[in-house]
Scaffold this active site. Structure first.
Site, short mmCIF file in Angstrom:
data_model
loop_
_atom_site.label_atom_id
_atom_site.label_comp_id
_atom_site.label_asym_id
_atom_site.label_seq_id
_atom_site.Cartn_x
_atom_site.Cartn_y
_atom_site.Cartn_z
N LYS A 282 -8.89 -3.46 -8.49
CA LYS A 282 -9.21 -2.86 -9.77
C LYS A 282 -10.41 -3.55 -10.40
O LYS A 282 -10.69 -4.71 -10.08
CB LYS A 282 -8.01 -3.02 -10.73
N ASP A 293 2.83 -4.32 -15.37
CA ASP A 293 3.21 -3.33 -14.36
C ASP A 293 4.67 -3.48 -13.92
O ASP A 293 5.12 -2.78 -13.01
CB ASP A 293 2.25 -3.43 -13.15
N ASP A 352 -3.95 0.54 -4.19
CA ASP A 352 -3.61 0.47 -5.62
C ASP A 352 -2.52 1.48 -5.99
O ASP A 352 -1.96 1.41 -7.08
CB ASP A 352 -4.89 0.69 -6.45
N ARG A 356 4.55 3.55 -5.90
CA ARG A 356 5.35 4.53 -5.16
C ARG A 356 5.87 3.95 -3.85
O ARG A 356 6.89 4.39 -3.32
CB ARG A 356 4.53 5.81 -4.96
N1 BES Z 1 0.01 0.31 -12.21
C1 BES Z 1 -0.98 1.28 -11.93
C2 BES Z 1 -0.97 2.43 -12.93
C3 BES Z 1 -1.55 2.13 -14.28
C4 BES Z 1 -2.91 2.04 -14.45
C5 BES Z 1 -0.73 2.00 -15.37
C6 BES Z 1 -3.43 1.80 -15.71
C7 BES Z 1 -1.26 1.78 -16.62
C8 BES Z 1 -2.61 1.69 -16.79
C9 BES Z 1 -0.73 1.89 -10.55
O1 BES Z 1 -0.24 1.03 -9.60
C10 BES Z 1 -2.06 2.37 -10.07
O2 BES Z 1 -2.91 1.56 -9.88
N2 BES Z 1 -2.20 3.67 -9.87
C11 BES Z 1 -3.43 4.22 -9.45
C12 BES Z 1 -3.10 5.33 -8.49
C13 BES Z 1 -4.31 5.88 -7.79
C14 BES Z 1 -4.91 4.86 -6.87
C15 BES Z 1 -3.91 7.12 -7.04
C16 BES Z 1 -4.16 4.74 -10.68
O3 BES Z 1 -3.52 5.29 -11.57
O4 BES Z 1 -5.37 4.58 -10.75
ZN ZN Z 2 0.83 -0.53 -10.28
MN MN Z 3 -1.75 -0.05 -8.62
#
Ligand code: BES
Ligand code: ZN
Ligand code: MN
Length: 495
Positions: A282, A293, A352, A356
């Site tokens: 990230k 998280d 990332d 899931r």
């Molecule tokens: N924990 C994050 C989701 C998240 C991001 C929650 C920002 C709150 C604020 C999750 O693990 C994640 O990174 N999801 C990705 C999925 C994508 C790679 C398909 C996302 O949301 O960018």
């Molecule tokens: Zn996450």
């Molecule tokens: Mn993630």
């Protein structure tokens, strides 16, 4: 905090502070009117000048003549005809903060009398107790010298009530108090930094709470997870030196044991104690917030704590897959294929999208409890924040009856949730050239395809998914965990 429900005339209440509601244009609630009469119009004069009863505003007055309480906190209700459950909850929160700021040990509130379409007397009492309990919470754990001295907080809150309904109100206050306590537990776990709140720490906390309240808690370790073939969860965990834990909490409050035990509800909470994104790393700017998280996990612990405190006659299992998501020489790489506990293979196109991968194995593990329903709670997607912002939790389920139960609990708890789609037509976005399923579905409808991914592992029971990415914590100046959706979840079991 202790609650009482005296039926006293407001001017006779002895307390460090008493909260009463007022509307704009000098219109007073009955309790405010009583104080005005007792003080020979002192309140009316204030309402003509400096306090306009704006929704959520407060003004503290001291030593009103004819009034026993040392302070009177005027609380702006806004226009009576504009009062809604949300606005009432905001009033309760503002009043609780103002009462606490008075610094006394005992406080009183006359806000229960304020009627609101859509909230029963008991639901209003719960809101007052939740507000009082959550107003006490301060994050102090990791300061070298504690932040500037503050009063100890309110120990006794008197909620003015009618004699006829006082018993009902007392029970509702007990419920609200337990919900508030559960929220505070969830907030503290969320706020703790990732180097303290590790998977091991989450497991220890769950055990401590379990021992105190009669919840059976075990924490499976890496070896046991390998034996269970939780290949998806373990693929994320192996990128970090921090040991993973799979926490199992079992609360049996319903009558009947063994074959006669009613089927439990299983709550599954995402417990990523820090999400760097892994190899698909990230951006740095707000990465610190990925300590949050594990807020799904925290909400499961807080909910079980509240349910066990109230000894509710229900059976609930909490499942928490907990690990870190870090880049390393052992981390998942884009393109890796892993085998989930269900046997389905997953192409990890983006490391990332790790939540899931934890949840799918926990959802398969849930089958052994022959659950009546399974609800997972996860800070799953940034896309859910894009869709719903920080107001509504995203609710995903193909089961209309379960959706209605959750939405009803949400309304009663004043913990907003919004149903999102889960049509089969989104499923093809998860097609992989090299495995049974891909772990990302591309840009369109990111929160929906995340839910679609989970749905592949939930064929054995009714299931719903709550995406709390936008609602579990606040960013910016008021950065901090909210304790949501503990109120929604506890209400589900109160019903
Ligand atoms: N924990 C994050 C989701 C998240 C991001 C929650 C920002 C709150 C604020 C999750 O693990 C994640 O990174 N999801 C990705 C999925 C994508 C790679 C398909 C996302 O949301 O960018
Ligand atoms: Zn996450
Ligand atoms: Mn993630």
């Amino acid at each position: 905090m202790e609650f009482s429900t005296p039926s006293l005339a407001p001017e006779n209440v002895k307390a460090a502070a008493l909260a009463v509601g007022v509307h704009p244009d000098g219109r007073m609630s009955p309790a405010a009117q009583a104080l005005d009469d007792a003080s020979q119009g002192a309140l009316a004069r204030v309402l003509q000048t400096e306090f306009k009863g704006q929704h959520g505003s407060t003004l503290t007055l001291r030593y009103l003549p004819g009034v026993n309480a040392e302070r009177v906190v005027l609380v702006g209700l806004g226009k009576a005809e504009e009062l809604t459950p949300r606005r009432y909850a905001a009033v309760a929160a503002a009043a609780a903060q103002a009462l606490r700021a008075c610094g006394g040990k005992d406080a009183a509130t006359a806000l229960l009398e304020v009627e609101v379409p859509g909230l029963t007397l008991e639901q209003r009492a719960r809101q007052l107790a939740i507000a009082a309990r959550t107003a006490e919470y301060r994050y102090t754990t990791t300061f070298g010298k504690p932040p500037a001295a503050e009063a100890a907080g309110i120990q006794k809150l008197a909620v003015l009530a009618n004699r006829a309904t006082a018993a009902k109100v007392r029970q509702a206050l007990r419920e609200g108090g337990a919900i508030g306590e559960g929220m505070n537990t969830a907030r503290e776990l969320g706020n703790l930094p990732g180097n303290i709140c590790t998977p091991t720490y989450l497991a220890q906390t769950a055990k401590q709470i379990g021992t105190k309240l009669g919840i059976k808690v075990e924490a499976l370790e890496r070896k046991q997870l390998e034996a269970l073939k939780m290949g998806a969860f373990l693929s994320v965990a192996k990128g970090s030196d921090e040991a993973p834990r799979f926490i199992v909490m079992q609360y049996q409050g319903a009558k009947g044991r063994g074959a006669k035990a009613p089927a439990p509800t299983v709550l599954v909470g995402k417990g990523v104690t820090f999400d760097s994104g892994g190899i698909s790393i990230k951006p740095a700017a707000t990465m610190d917030e990925m300590k949050y998280d594990m807020c799904g996990a925290a909400s499961v612990i807080g909910t079980l704590q509240a349910i066990a405190t109230l000894k509710l006659p229900v059976n609930v299992v909490g499942l928490i897959p907990a690990c870190e998501n870090l880049p390393s020489g052992r981390a998942n790489k884009p393109g890796d294929v892993v085998t989930s506990m269900s046997g389905q293979t997953i192409e990890v196109l983006n490391t990332d999208a790790e939540g899931r991968l934890l949840l799918c194995d926990a959802l398969t593990y849930a089958e052994r409890f022959k659950p009546a329903r399974v609800i997972d709670i996860a800070t799953l997607t940034g896309a859910c924040v894009v869709a719903l912002g920080h107001v509504n939790t995203g609710l995903f389920t193909a089961d209309d009856a379960l959706a209605e139960q959750l939405l009803q609990a949400s309304r009663q708890a004043v913990d907003p949730a919004w149903r999102m789609p889960l049509d089969d037509e989104y499923q093809p976005q998860l097609k992989s050239r090299f495995a049974d399923i891909a772990n990302i579905g591309g840009m369109p409808a990111g929160s929906v395809t995340a839910a679609c991914f989970l749905s592949r592992f939930t064929k054995a029971y009714p299931w719903a998914h709550l995406d709390i990415a936008g609602t579990a914590w606040k960013s910016g100046g008021e950065k901090g965990a909210t304790g949501r959706p503990v109120p929604l979840l506890v209400n589900l079991f109160l019903n």
